[in-house]
Design a protein around this motif. Structure first.
Motif, mmCIF file in Angstrom:
data_model
loop_
_atom_site.group_PDB
_atom_site.id
_atom_site.type_symbol
_atom_site.label_atom_id
_atom_site.label_comp_id
_atom_site.label_asym_id
_atom_site.label_seq_id
_atom_site.Cartn_x
_atom_site.Cartn_y
_atom_site.Cartn_z
ATOM 1 N N TYR A 23 0.840 -1.092 0.004
ATOM 2 C CA TYR A 23 -0.008 -0.181 -0.090
ATOM 3 C C TYR A 23 0.930 1.261 0.042
ATOM 4 C CZ TYR A 23 0.884 -0.315 5.103
ATOM 5 O OH TYR A 23 1.534 -0.526 6.338
ATOM 6 N N ALA A 24 0.263 2.368 -0.473
ATOM 7 C CA ALA A 24 1.154 3.533 -0.334
ATOM 8 C C ALA A 24 1.655 3.934 0.920
ATOM 9 C CB ALA A 24 0.510 4.576 -1.170
ATOM 10 N N ARG A 25 2.666 4.444 0.859
ATOM 11 C CA ARG A 25 3.361 4.983 2.515
ATOM 12 C C ARG A 25 3.410 3.806 3.243
ATOM 13 N NH1 ARG A 25 3.837 9.961 2.965
ATOM 14 N NH2 ARG A 25 3.396 9.905 5.328
ATOM 15 N N MET A 26 3.439 2.609 2.943
ATOM 16 C CA MET A 26 3.890 1.595 3.734
ATOM 17 C C MET A 26 5.461 1.849 4.259
ATOM 18 S SD MET A 26 4.585 -1.850 1.164
ATOM 19 C CE MET A 26 5.401 -1.508 -0.309
ATOM 20 N N GLY A 27 5.324 1.751 5.554
ATOM 21 C CA GLY A 27 6.816 1.800 6.167
ATOM 22 C C GLY A 27 7.097 3.251 6.276
ATOM 23 N N ALA A 28 6.438 4.115 5.970
ATOM 24 C CA ALA A 28 6.561 5.784 6.062
ATOM 25 C C ALA A 28 6.920 6.242 7.581
ATOM 26 C CB ALA A 28 5.454 6.457 5.482
ATOM 27 N N PHE A 59 6.252 6.165 -4.839
ATOM 28 C CA PHE A 59 5.108 5.432 -4.469
ATOM 29 C C PHE A 59 5.158 4.955 -2.865
ATOM 30 C CE2 PHE A 59 6.653 4.379 -8.993
ATOM 31 C CZ PHE A 59 5.599 4.831 -9.372
ATOM 32 N N LEU A 60 6.583 4.813 -2.285
ATOM 33 C CA LEU A 60 6.550 4.479 -1.058
ATOM 34 C C LEU A 60 6.076 5.628 -0.109
ATOM 35 C CD1 LEU A 60 9.646 2.070 -0.861
ATOM 36 C CD2 LEU A 60 7.265 1.423 -0.728
ATOM 37 N N PHE A 61 6.532 6.732 -0.287
ATOM 38 C CA PHE A 61 6.537 8.041 0.471
ATOM 39 C C PHE A 61 5.861 9.106 -0.275
ATOM 40 C CE2 PHE A 61 10.416 5.672 1.577
ATOM 41 C CZ PHE A 61 10.003 5.050 2.806
ATOM 42 N N ALA A 62 4.477 8.580 -1.055
ATOM 43 C CA ALA A 62 4.104 9.528 -1.711
ATOM 44 C C ALA A 62 3.307 10.630 -0.653
ATOM 45 C CB ALA A 62 2.684 8.952 -2.536
ATOM 46 N N GLU A 63 3.220 11.760 -1.010
ATOM 47 C CA GLU A 63 2.512 12.777 -0.235
ATOM 48 C C GLU A 63 1.117 12.309 -0.085
ATOM 49 O OE1 GLU A 63 3.822 15.523 1.203
ATOM 50 O OE2 GLU A 63 5.959 14.839 0.399
ATOM 51 N N HIS A 66 -1.375 12.160 -2.805
ATOM 52 C CA HIS A 66 -1.231 11.682 -3.925
ATOM 53 C C HIS A 66 -1.102 9.992 -3.763
ATOM 54 C CE1 HIS A 66 0.038 15.289 -6.077
ATOM 55 N NE2 HIS A 66 0.673 15.814 -5.038
ATOM 56 N N ALA A 67 -1.409 9.626 -2.389
ATOM 57 C CA ALA A 67 -1.467 8.296 -1.979
ATOM 58 C C ALA A 67 -2.338 7.295 -2.926
ATOM 59 C CB ALA A 67 -1.822 8.126 -0.660
ATOM 60 N N GLY A 68 -3.502 7.870 -3.170
ATOM 61 C CA GLY A 68 -4.396 7.219 -4.304
ATOM 62 C C GLY A 68 -3.639 6.633 -5.661
ATOM 63 N N ALA A 69 -2.882 7.669 -6.251
ATOM 64 C CA ALA A 69 -2.332 7.424 -7.391
ATOM 65 C C ALA A 69 -1.192 6.457 -7.192
ATOM 66 C CB ALA A 69 -1.677 8.824 -8.067
ATOM 67 N N ALA A 70 -0.292 6.569 -5.974
ATOM 68 C CA ALA A 70 0.433 5.719 -5.657
ATOM 69 C C ALA A 70 -0.220 4.343 -5.431
ATOM 70 C CB ALA A 70 1.216 6.030 -4.297
ATOM 71 N N SER A 71 -1.225 4.098 -4.834
ATOM 72 C CA SER A 71 -1.818 2.761 -4.665
ATOM 73 C C SER A 71 -1.967 2.150 -5.838
ATOM 74 C CB SER A 71 -2.936 3.003 -3.897
ATOM 75 O OG SER A 71 -2.644 3.251 -2.583
ATOM 76 N N VAL A 72 -2.495 2.786 -7.183
ATOM 77 C CA VAL A 72 -2.657 2.514 -8.356
ATOM 78 C C VAL A 72 -1.446 2.013 -8.866
ATOM 79 C CG1 VAL A 72 -3.678 3.137 -10.667
ATOM 80 C CG2 VAL A 72 -4.977 3.717 -8.658
ATOM 81 N N ALA A 73 -0.422 2.599 -9.017
ATOM 82 C CA ALA A 73 0.875 2.349 -9.574
ATOM 83 C C ALA A 73 1.492 1.122 -8.740
ATOM 84 C CB ALA A 73 2.084 3.632 -9.310
ATOM 85 N N LEU A 74 1.157 1.053 -7.440
ATOM 86 C CA LEU A 74 1.709 -0.392 -6.867
ATOM 87 C C LEU A 74 0.725 -1.497 -7.297
ATOM 88 C CD1 LEU A 74 2.379 1.331 -3.267
ATOM 89 C CD2 LEU A 74 4.001 0.508 -4.582
#
Length: 189
Positions: A23-28, A59-63, A66-74
């Motif tokens: 998921y986006a921001r995992m580990g942030a 993708f990992l540390f998306a603002e 922008h987490a939604g777009a990062a989740s799609v890319a992931l």
């Protein structure tokens, strides 16, 4: 009742998941607060960028916005698998640095690669290269898999009707069907 821990530490097993757990921001939050975790993530991000031209940081540390777009890319294996490898490897290194040495390692999919790396059977750089290649190849393949709660003997005739294959038998009543997207769509209710 009273309980107390024995004189010996219980054995620790590290189990690493595969795709679908990202998921986006995992580990942030760990990245922001744990220097050892940050060090290993940074090394993974550096190798991914310099050696493979893959910018995982976005993708990992998306603002937050922008987490939604990062989740799609992931959802793309070429991003998902290397991102999971970097995070899982860094988390394992953090736990090891805290004295939690595993007596055994297990993994599913990309988690198997992390387990192999932690076990010392390959370097992190080699493991990352293998996972990046796997992700790129998976992005080129059309089709997929779906988990089905049914014994293989009952599932097989249905799969034949849909033009699908029995991918694996995970348990007596839990199988994985694999094949084309249209065939999988015909299998699902």
């Amino acid at each position: 009742f009273t309980h107390s821990a024995g004189p010996q530490r219980p054995p620790v097993v590290f189990m690493f998941p595969g795709g679908g757990t990202q998921y986006a921001r995992m580990g942030a939050q760990l990245y922001a607060t744990e220097p050892t975790f940050q060090q290993h993530v940074d090394e993974g991000l550096r190798l991914a960028q310099q050696v493979h031209g893959l910018d995982l940081r976005q993708f990992l540390f998306a603002e937050e916005g922008h987490a939604g777009a990062a989740s799609v890319a992931l959802q793309n294996a070429s991003v998902q698998l290397p991102a999971l490898l970097v995070i899982e490897h860094a988390l394992a290194q953090l736990l090891i640095s805290r004295g939690l040495a595993p007596v055994a390692l297990a993994g599913h999919s990309v988690g198997e690669s992390v387990a192999a790396c932690i076990a010392g059977t390959m370097t992190f750089a080699d493991c990352l290269g293998l996972v990046v290649l796997r992700g790129k190849l998976m992005d080129r393949v059309r089709g997929g898999m779906v988990s089905v709660r049914m014994p293989a003997a009952e599932l097989k005739p249905i799969l034949d009707d849909c033009g699908l294959d029995l991918g694996v038998i995970n348990a007596p009543d839990l199988c994985v069907a694999s094949g084309t997207e249209s065939g999988l769509a015909g299998l699902q209710p």
